[in-house]
Design an enzyme around this catalytic site. Structure first.
Site, PDB file in Angstrom:
ATOM      1  N   LYS A  52       1.633 -26.945 -43.910  1.00 56.78           N
ATOM      2  CA  LYS A  52       1.654 -26.104 -42.706  1.00 56.78           C
ATOM      3  C   LYS A  52       1.642 -26.980 -41.449  1.00 56.78           C
ATOM      4  O   LYS A  52       2.412 -26.754 -40.514  1.00 56.78           O
ATOM      5  CB  LYS A  52       0.451 -25.139 -42.712  1.00 56.78           C
ATOM      6  CG  LYS A  52       0.574 -24.033 -43.769  1.00 56.78           C
ATOM      7  CD  LYS A  52      -0.711 -23.234 -43.991  1.00 56.78           C
ATOM      8  CE  LYS A  52      -0.515 -22.235 -45.127  1.00 56.78           C
ATOM      9  NZ  LYS A  52      -1.704 -21.420 -45.437  1.00 56.78           N
ATOM     10  N   GLN A  96      -7.931 -21.615 -44.054  1.00 56.05           N
ATOM     11  CA  GLN A  96      -7.382 -21.589 -45.421  1.00 56.05           C
ATOM     12  C   GLN A  96      -8.417 -21.028 -46.392  1.00 56.05           C
ATOM     13  O   GLN A  96      -9.577 -21.443 -46.394  1.00 56.05           O
ATOM     14  CB  GLN A  96      -6.934 -23.009 -45.835  1.00 56.05           C
ATOM     15  CG  GLN A  96      -6.199 -23.066 -47.156  1.00 56.05           C
ATOM     16  CD  GLN A  96      -4.833 -22.376 -47.139  1.00 56.05           C
ATOM     17  OE1 GLN A  96      -4.222 -22.202 -46.098  1.00 56.05           O
ATOM     18  NE2 GLN A  96      -4.359 -21.958 -48.298  1.00 56.05           N
ATOM     19  N   ASP A 119      -2.728 -15.195 -39.515  1.00 57.02           N
ATOM     20  CA  ASP A 119      -2.710 -14.782 -40.926  1.00 57.02           C
ATOM     21  C   ASP A 119      -2.688 -13.260 -41.065  1.00 57.02           C
ATOM     22  O   ASP A 119      -2.444 -12.740 -42.161  1.00 57.02           O
ATOM     23  CB  ASP A 119      -3.956 -15.316 -41.652  1.00 57.02           C
ATOM     24  CG  ASP A 119      -3.659 -16.519 -42.521  1.00 57.02           C
ATOM     25  OD1 ASP A 119      -2.531 -16.608 -43.040  1.00 57.02           O
ATOM     26  OD2 ASP A 119      -4.563 -17.357 -42.696  1.00 57.02           O
TER      27      ASP A 119
HETATM   28  N1  GUN Z   1      -4.863 -18.872 -49.385  1.00 53.94           N
HETATM   29  C1  GUN Z   1      -3.858 -18.408 -50.147  1.00 53.94           C
HETATM   30  N2  GUN Z   1      -2.913 -17.818 -49.391  1.00 53.94           N
HETATM   31  C2  GUN Z   1      -3.336 -17.904 -48.119  1.00 53.94           C
HETATM   32  C3  GUN Z   1      -2.785 -17.481 -46.874  1.00 53.94           C
HETATM   33  O1  GUN Z   1      -1.712 -16.890 -46.772  1.00 53.94           O
HETATM   34  N3  GUN Z   1      -3.528 -17.780 -45.763  1.00 53.94           N
HETATM   35  C4  GUN Z   1      -4.720 -18.410 -45.859  1.00 53.94           C
HETATM   36  N4  GUN Z   1      -5.371 -18.627 -44.730  1.00 53.94           N
HETATM   37  N5  GUN Z   1      -5.250 -18.819 -46.982  1.00 53.94           N
HETATM   38  C5  GUN Z   1      -4.558 -18.559 -48.118  1.00 53.94           C
END
Ligand code: GUN
Length: 304
Positions: A52, A96, A119
């Site tokens: 990311k 995350q 998110d």
């Molecule tokens: N963990 C697994 N998928 C995601 C996501 O789309 N965003 C975040 N923040 N954590 C995750």
């Protein structure tokens, strides 16, 4: 032959559009910024978050990677989020998941300023999405809609069956499909005679987190299959269950000692009208949509 919905190509197109928007914003003195919070050392999370952050650099966004230790407290995390809410160069905050068990995940997600919630996990954004108001939508479900749209797969009037009811994928995917005028059914672990419902699907979204859960018998021939699952197979027995005799997979498995399968048994793909492969289907869209959401958040916060 079923059509393969190549997530990497669609993701590349979206990233190119985002990079163009970033260049246009730069002319106005605006540089969208993402704060990525990665707690502890979960290997999969590290890979995702580093990817990311690297994509931010590639597209011209500012990014800040923050790595609290595994034993961080909820209070310390709340303090961190409060700081990010106030930093003007931060337009998007990504925490995350999963977080270590001593951290109150819900309290933390609720503490993110909804305007910076790239998110789409804050209840305000979940509510706005449900009410069909402008909202930052969760990245993976938003990516599913982009795949369907950009592949010319009609949604309106069709029966979309979503298997899985998580707040991250299943529920928001169902809402987005509903807003595209699909007839939507949400199924889950307590659903009776699941196959009878999945066989009605024109569009079947599998987001259960269980390797190869959707078998060929559960699929209507010609359906569009969207596989959100990422399940690692690391034993010979697991590998053979899905990929016995697949020479390409075999060599990858030999080399890495594991391979990835989705929530749909790959043998079901042959029946499909179109399907997202695993890997390379839905996965690449998640980061592209995160970048798009960050640019959108930057514009929204400035009233652009
Ligand atoms: N963990 C697994 N998928 C995601 C996501 O789309 N965003 C975040 N923040 N954590 C995750």
């Amino acid at each position: 032959m079923p059509k393969i919905l190549e997530g990497a190509a669609i993701s590349a197109a979206i990233k190119q559009e985002v990079a163009e928007e970033v260049r246009a914003l730069a002319q106005r003195g605006v540089r969208p910024g993402l704060a990525a919070v990665l707690v502890g050392n979960v290997a999969a999370s590290e890979i995702y978050v580093r990817s990311k952050v690297a994509t931010c650099a590639e597209l011209g966004l500012y990014s800040d990677l923050i790595t609290p230790p595994e034993d961080v407290t909820t209070e310390a995390m709340l303090g961190l989020v409060a700081g990010l809410n106030h930093r003007d160069e931060i337009d998007g905050i990504l925490i995350q998941l999963p977080l270590p068990k001593q951290v109150d995940t819900k309290a933390l997600l609720d503490a993110v300023d909804p305007v910076k919630d790239v998110d789409g996990f804050h209840p305000v954004n979940a509510g706005r999405l449900q009410a069909n108001r402008p909202a930052l939508a969760p990245c993976t479900p938003a990516g599913i809609i982009e795949i369907l749209r950009r592949s010319g797969i009609a949604i309106a009037g069709r029966h979309a069956v979503v298997v899985g009811r998580s707040d991250i994928v299943g529920k928001p995917a169902a809402m987005l499909l509903l807003h595209e005028n699909a007839t939507v059914t949400i199924c889950h672990s307590k659903t009776r005679d699941l196959g009878a419902i999945t066989r009605q699907a024109d569009i079947l979204v599998a987001a259960i987190g269980h390797a190869g859960f959707i078998t060929p018998e559960m699929v209507r021939p010609g359906a569009t299959l969207i596989d959100v699952g990422i399940n690692r197979l690391s034993t010979r027995e697991e590998f053979d269950r899905f990929f016995k005799g697949d020479a390409k997979r075999e060599s990858a498995f030999q080399k890495r000692g594991s391979t990835i399968v989705g929530d749909i048994d790959p043998r079901a793909f042959a029946l499909a009208g179109a399907y997202t492969p695993v890997p390379g289907g839905v996965g690449p869209l998640t980061i592209a949509m995160l970048m798009a959401n960050t640019v959108r958040a930057a514009k929204m916060r400035r009233g652009l």
